[in-house]
Design a protein around this motif. Sequence first.
Motif, mmCIF file in Angstrom:
data_model
loop_
_atom_site.group_PDB
_atom_site.id
_atom_site.type_symbol
_atom_site.label_atom_id
_atom_site.label_comp_id
_atom_site.label_asym_id
_atom_site.label_seq_id
_atom_site.Cartn_x
_atom_site.Cartn_y
_atom_site.Cartn_z
ATOM 1 N N SER A 197 0.879 -1.177 0.000
ATOM 2 C CA SER A 197 0.000 0.000 0.000
ATOM 3 C C SER A 197 0.909 1.217 0.000
ATOM 4 O O SER A 197 2.110 1.086 0.256
ATOM 5 C CB SER A 197 -0.865 0.021 1.263
ATOM 6 O OG SER A 197 -1.842 -0.979 1.219
ATOM 7 N N SER A 199 3.289 3.819 1.116
ATOM 8 C CA SER A 199 4.131 3.651 2.297
ATOM 9 C C SER A 199 5.083 4.819 2.469
ATOM 10 O O SER A 199 5.699 5.269 1.496
ATOM 11 C CB SER A 199 4.926 2.350 2.160
ATOM 12 O OG SER A 199 5.690 2.102 3.308
ATOM 13 N N TRP A 241 -4.056 6.203 11.165
ATOM 14 C CA TRP A 241 -4.703 4.893 11.034
ATOM 15 C C TRP A 241 -6.058 4.888 11.735
ATOM 16 O O TRP A 241 -7.006 4.290 11.239
ATOM 17 C CB TRP A 241 -3.805 3.793 11.573
ATOM 18 C CG TRP A 241 -2.532 3.623 10.792
ATOM 19 C CD1 TRP A 241 -2.328 3.907 9.474
ATOM 20 C CD2 TRP A 241 -1.279 3.153 11.282
ATOM 21 N NE1 TRP A 241 -1.029 3.635 9.107
ATOM 22 C CE2 TRP A 241 -0.355 3.173 10.209
ATOM 23 C CE3 TRP A 241 -0.831 2.727 12.527
ATOM 24 C CZ2 TRP A 241 0.962 2.765 10.336
ATOM 25 C CZ3 TRP A 241 0.493 2.321 12.651
ATOM 26 C CH2 TRP A 241 1.369 2.333 11.572
ATOM 27 N N ASP A 296 -5.198 5.053 4.714
ATOM 28 C CA ASP A 296 -4.507 3.846 4.262
ATOM 29 C C ASP A 296 -3.088 4.198 3.840
ATOM 30 O O ASP A 296 -2.838 4.533 2.679
ATOM 31 C CB ASP A 296 -5.262 3.200 3.093
ATOM 32 C CG ASP A 296 -4.612 1.897 2.642
ATOM 33 O OD1 ASP A 296 -3.954 1.234 3.470
ATOM 34 O OD2 ASP A 296 -4.751 1.554 1.453
ATOM 35 N N ASN A 312 1.117 2.971 4.898
ATOM 36 C CA ASN A 312 2.025 2.151 5.696
ATOM 37 C C ASN A 312 3.169 2.997 6.223
ATOM 38 O O ASN A 312 3.503 4.037 5.653
ATOM 39 C CB ASN A 312 2.625 1.023 4.847
ATOM 40 C CG ASN A 312 1.611 -0.011 4.427
ATOM 41 O OD1 ASN A 312 0.508 -0.060 4.947
ATOM 42 N ND2 ASN A 312 1.988 -0.838 3.475
ATOM 43 N N PHE A 321 -0.637 -3.462 14.362
ATOM 44 C CA PHE A 321 -0.534 -3.298 12.912
ATOM 45 C C PHE A 321 0.788 -3.813 12.334
ATOM 46 O O PHE A 321 1.075 -3.571 11.156
ATOM 47 C CB PHE A 321 -0.742 -1.842 12.510
ATOM 48 C CG PHE A 321 -2.168 -1.382 12.597
ATOM 49 C CD1 PHE A 321 -3.195 -2.133 12.046
ATOM 50 C CD2 PHE A 321 -2.481 -0.196 13.230
ATOM 51 C CE1 PHE A 321 -4.516 -1.711 12.116
ATOM 52 C CE2 PHE A 321 -3.797 0.246 13.311
ATOM 53 C CZ PHE A 321 -4.823 -0.518 12.754
ATOM 54 N N ASP A 339 1.137 -5.302 8.854
ATOM 55 C CA ASP A 339 -0.106 -4.943 8.179
ATOM 56 C C ASP A 339 0.024 -3.511 7.650
ATOM 57 O O ASP A 339 -0.088 -3.270 6.457
ATOM 58 C CB ASP A 339 -1.285 -5.073 9.143
ATOM 59 C CG ASP A 339 -2.605 -4.689 8.518
ATOM 60 O OD1 ASP A 339 -2.739 -4.792 7.282
ATOM 61 O OD2 ASP A 339 -3.517 -4.267 9.257
ATOM 62 N N LYS A 340 0.276 -2.564 8.558
ATOM 63 C CA LYS A 340 0.507 -1.170 8.191
ATOM 64 C C LYS A 340 1.862 -0.672 8.693
ATOM 65 O O LYS A 340 2.340 0.370 8.269
ATOM 66 C CB LYS A 340 -0.595 -0.280 8.752
ATOM 67 C CG LYS A 340 -1.953 -0.538 8.134
ATOM 68 C CD LYS A 340 -2.940 0.513 8.583
ATOM 69 C CE LYS A 340 -4.259 0.356 7.879
ATOM 70 N NZ LYS A 340 -4.168 0.468 6.434
#
Length: 185
Positions: A59, A61, A85, A90, A92, A115, A118-119
């Motif tokens: 995603s 970032s 978040w 959205d 990272n 996260f 994930d993120k």
Amino acid sequence: ISDKIICPSKVMKNSLTSYIAENQLIRKKLQIEVVQLGSDYAIQKKEDRSERVACATSSPSLLMIGSIEPHKSHAQALDALEKLWEEGIDINLSIAGKSKFQERSFIKRINSHPFLNDKLFLIEDPSDEEVKALYTHTVGLLFLSQKEGFALPLVEAANHNLPILCSDLPILHEIAGRWAFYCHV
């Protein structure tokens, strides 16, 4: 006893010159010069978008790269990203580098973060090829250091046409100039 001292920036040269004068270390023949660092990935191996880099850049970032130390403000950056978040943004946060001993509590915080992977991504000791891939596949560099002698990630990010958000320090202005957006940490 030195005849010549080479500094990585004008800011560092000025700081050293002041230190020498304040401590009465002046020598007539001492030369102090500035030689700025650079980066050239053209001679590097092909980029390696390893699995951990591919996940971190799946995603949009933001990248924080370099040693993980208290003065680099990783904890403050993570605090800010957590707020984004919570608002459903959205994006990272990829943190790449080697952690220093004093940052164990921050590394613990990352490793127990809900996260993580994930993120939030921690890429410890990235290879040169992974570094190139991170610069290529992220949307911006976050460089919030509170003190620096030079900031090679700014040069590397600029070489990749990557937007930069960094601390408002004289050294960072010297290195990034108008290429970066500046903020107070």
